[in-house]
Scaffold this active site. Structure first.
Site, PDB file in Angstrom:
ATOM      1  N   GLU A 272       0.827  -1.211   0.000  1.00 52.85           N
ATOM      2  CA  GLU A 272       0.000   0.000   0.000  1.00 52.85           C
ATOM      3  C   GLU A 272       0.862   1.263   0.000  1.00 52.85           C
ATOM      4  O   GLU A 272       0.446   2.312  -0.477  1.00 52.85           O
ATOM      5  CB  GLU A 272      -0.904  -0.025   1.235  1.00 52.85           C
ATOM      6  CG  GLU A 272      -2.284   0.545   0.979  1.00 52.85           C
ATOM      7  CD  GLU A 272      -3.247   0.222   2.114  1.00 52.85           C
ATOM      8  OE1 GLU A 272      -3.917  -0.817   2.014  1.00 52.85           O
ATOM      9  OE2 GLU A 272      -3.327   0.989   3.083  1.00 52.85           O
TER      10      GLU A 272
ATOM     11  N   LYS B  96     -13.012   2.484  -1.805  1.00 53.02           N
ATOM     12  CA  LYS B  96     -13.921   2.813  -0.691  1.00 53.02           C
ATOM     13  C   LYS B  96     -15.049   3.711  -1.199  1.00 53.02           C
ATOM     14  O   LYS B  96     -16.208   3.567  -0.811  1.00 53.02           O
ATOM     15  CB  LYS B  96     -13.159   3.556   0.415  1.00 53.02           C
ATOM     16  CG  LYS B  96     -12.236   2.686   1.273  1.00 53.02           C
ATOM     17  CD  LYS B  96     -11.646   3.508   2.429  1.00 53.02           C
ATOM     18  CE  LYS B  96     -10.772   2.684   3.355  1.00 53.02           C
ATOM     19  NZ  LYS B  96     -10.208   3.429   4.486  1.00 53.02           N
TER      20      LYS B  96
ATOM     21  N   HIS C 287       6.816 -26.912  -0.080  1.00 52.83           N
ATOM     22  CA  HIS C 287       6.034 -27.948  -0.748  1.00 52.83           C
ATOM     23  C   HIS C 287       4.899 -27.337  -1.555  1.00 52.83           C
ATOM     24  O   HIS C 287       3.897 -27.991  -1.826  1.00 52.83           O
ATOM     25  CB  HIS C 287       5.501 -28.925   0.308  1.00 52.83           C
ATOM     26  CG  HIS C 287       6.607 -29.463   1.160  1.00 52.83           C
ATOM     27  ND1 HIS C 287       7.368 -30.549   0.799  1.00 52.83           N
ATOM     28  CD2 HIS C 287       7.145 -29.005   2.329  1.00 52.83           C
ATOM     29  CE1 HIS C 287       8.298 -30.761   1.726  1.00 52.83           C
ATOM     30  NE2 HIS C 287       8.177 -29.833   2.661  1.00 52.83           N
TER      31      HIS C 287
HETATM   32  O1  PA5 Z   1      -2.934   2.046   5.945  1.00 50.96           O
HETATM   33  C1  PA5 Z   1      -4.034   2.528   5.762  1.00 50.96           C
HETATM   34  O2  PA5 Z   1      -4.246   3.753   5.822  1.00 50.96           O
HETATM   35  C2  PA5 Z   1      -5.239   1.652   5.468  1.00 50.96           C
HETATM   36  O3  PA5 Z   1      -4.909   0.327   5.275  1.00 50.96           O
HETATM   37  C3  PA5 Z   1      -6.206   1.750   6.634  1.00 50.96           C
HETATM   38  O4  PA5 Z   1      -5.593   1.294   7.803  1.00 50.96           O
HETATM   39  C4  PA5 Z   1      -7.489   0.927   6.393  1.00 50.96           C
HETATM   40  O5  PA5 Z   1      -8.057   1.243   5.155  1.00 50.96           O
HETATM   41  C5  PA5 Z   1      -8.507   1.205   7.497  1.00 50.96           C
HETATM   42  O6  PA5 Z   1      -8.769   2.582   7.559  1.00 50.96           O
HETATM   43  P1  PA5 Z   1      -9.361   3.261   8.856  1.00 50.96           P
HETATM   44  O7  PA5 Z   1      -8.399   3.111   9.965  1.00 50.96           O
HETATM   45  O8  PA5 Z   1      -9.568   4.690   8.475  1.00 50.96           O
HETATM   46  O9  PA5 Z   1     -10.660   2.579   9.147  1.00 50.96           O
END
Ligand code: PA5
Length: 446
Positions: free
Chosen positions: A282, A415, A303
């Site tokens: 990410e 989202k 494996h």
């Molecule tokens: O790293 C990030 O920003 C995302 O993976 C968020 O942690 C995830 O989308 C959850 O978002 P939030 O904490 O706003 O619910």
């Protein structure tokens, strides 16, 4: 202590075509002053995770102690960066099978898969459960949906006391949950304004469940403070975060290694690998750049995956995780059939180590670059170190790639389509766009 062995990425060991020379690595040294200037400038904004090792833990320790004394179940409602860090700490430090042996039992409701939801419900007693709702934005669909179902259950099952069963961990100012917590007087913790989800494990996000499950968080932060010092060293060859960053950057941009496999020979680090997967993907998967992180567990995936890693496309760099000393071990003793005599006197850990060495050597032979991170023992201290090193390696790599490692515009896009589909106000255009993009379909139904 953590050791980073990078011998098997070097060209002198695996050849020029897939290997990296020491000179290649050291050539990045001249970029370090500028990168460090940038990191220092952004330390209180994007690189806010650098401040986490120095937190005051007084209040969270008090609340955690109260939970340990009064509840039998601790459920995190959160997803992605708001869940994975909690799971990583619990599994790597408390060990496998924590829930069979200890209280409060620990669960995570991240997905909105109703069958998973139901299986968690079957294992808890609402009257003995505290729910920590963790969301930076305060609006992630899965988290608010799971929360609303639980809220309703609490109101009908425990009645007017429902607030006592909730904790809210969210942005200090923004979002629906912040308002809700303040209005209802629910215990809440802040997620610092500039701290991104996947960099938040050492903040209130990960610490409350850790304290509640008996983890020594002072020691955890002490380990991260030591890593902070080590990762402040300007010399690439003496700084594990820079070394990991530079090696992967060269592998990705000059050697065609678009996949970064992390293969742990300790199952307690399985969720750490999941955490790394999110952090690497990410943060760095942007503008056509980055590497696809892949999870593997040794020796199980020998494996399943190793055939491909060795003999498939030469597009991978592998990081092995090794734990030097495990809490228990078992020796093969007594009567051993003649054909299996070679195993007599060996312990399971010795065999596990040999399996890793065998795989590493097969990778060397096939010129697949690989690193080994050896952790002396899984303790709060070493996990604090490991987490901080990887956070810094990721932030640093973002600057090498010239992208912003701290946003996630593509995640937000998904989202927003969900908000459109669910009929959220102000997302009507997203619904229209969704309909347009899904206009034609080709389906085979059998
Ligand atoms: O790293 C990030 O920003 C995302 O993976 C968020 O942690 C995830 O989308 C959850 O978002 P939030 O904490 O706003 O619910």
């Amino acid at each position: 202590m953590i050791k980073l062995d990078y011998s098997n990425v070097l060209s002198e060991r695996i050849g020029e075509e897939h290997g990296i020379s020491l000179e290649d690595i050291e050539s990045f040294q001249e970029q370090i002053p500028k990168i460090e200037e940038e990191i220092n400038l952004r330390r209180d904004t994007d690189f806010y995770f650098m401040n986490m090792p120095f937190q005051n833990l007084e209040r969270i320790k008090e609340v955690g102690k109260n939970i340990r004394e009064n509840f039998e179940y601790f459920v995190v409602i959160g997803i992605g960066g708001s869940a994975l860090g909690n799971q990583t700490l619990n599994e790597s430090i408390n060990g496998l099978g924590y829930n069979y042996k200890k209280y409060p039992k620990f669960f995570v409701l991240d997905n909105v898969d109703p069958e998973k939801f139901s299986s968690v419900l079957e294992q808890i007693d609402l009257k003995k459960t505290v729910f920590n709702i963790i969301t930076k934005s305060g609006s992630t669909t899965e988290t608010v949906a799971n929360f609303l179902v639980i809220l309703n259950m609490l109101k009908s099952y425990v009645g007017e006391d429902w607030k006592k069963y909730l904790i809210i961990t969210t942005d200090p100012q923004r979002g629906f949950l912040r308002k809700f917590a303040d209005q209802e007087g629910i215990i809440s913790f802040d997620i610092p304004k500039n701290l991104g989800g996947r960099f938040s494990v050492l903040s209130n996000v990960g610490l409350l469940s850790a304290i509640s499950s008996g983890i020594d968080v002072e020691e955890l932060l002490e380990g991260s403070r030591y890593a902070y010092t080590v990762c402040s060293n300007s010399k690439i060859l003496e700084n594990p975060a820079y070394l990991i960053g530079v090696i992967h950057y060269i592998a990705s941009t000059k050697k065609g290694k678009s996949i970064s496999v992390m293969m742990s020979y300790s199952e307690r680090l399985s969720l750490f690998v999941d955490w790394y997967r999110q952090l690497w993907a990410e943060s760095l998967g942007k503008e056509g750049l980055g590497q696809t992180p892949v999870k593997a567990i040794g020796s199980i995936d020998q494996h399943s995956q190793i055939q491909l890693y060795i003999d498939g496309p030469k597009d991978k760099i592998v990081t092995f995780l090794k734990v030097e000393s495990m809490e228990r071990d078992f020796k093969i003793e007594g009567d051993v059939p003649a054909e299996l005599e070679y195993l007599k006197g060996k312990s399971l850990k010795q065999i596990l180590d040999a399996l890793m060495e065998g795989t590493k050597t097969a990778l060397i032979k096939a010129s697949v670059p690989n690193l080994t991170i050896s952790i002396e023992k899984l303790t709060p201290y070493s996990i604090g170190m490991l987490i901080y090193i990887y956070e810094m390696a990721t932030g640093f790599s973002g600057l090498l790639y010239g992208i912003n490692p701290f946003d996630q515009p593509a995640v937000e896009e998904g989202k927003n389509f969900v908000y459109g589909l669910m009929g959220r106000e102000e997302f009507e255009e997203k619904l229209q766009e969704y309909n347009l993009l899904n206009k034609s379909s080709s389906i085979l139904e059998v």
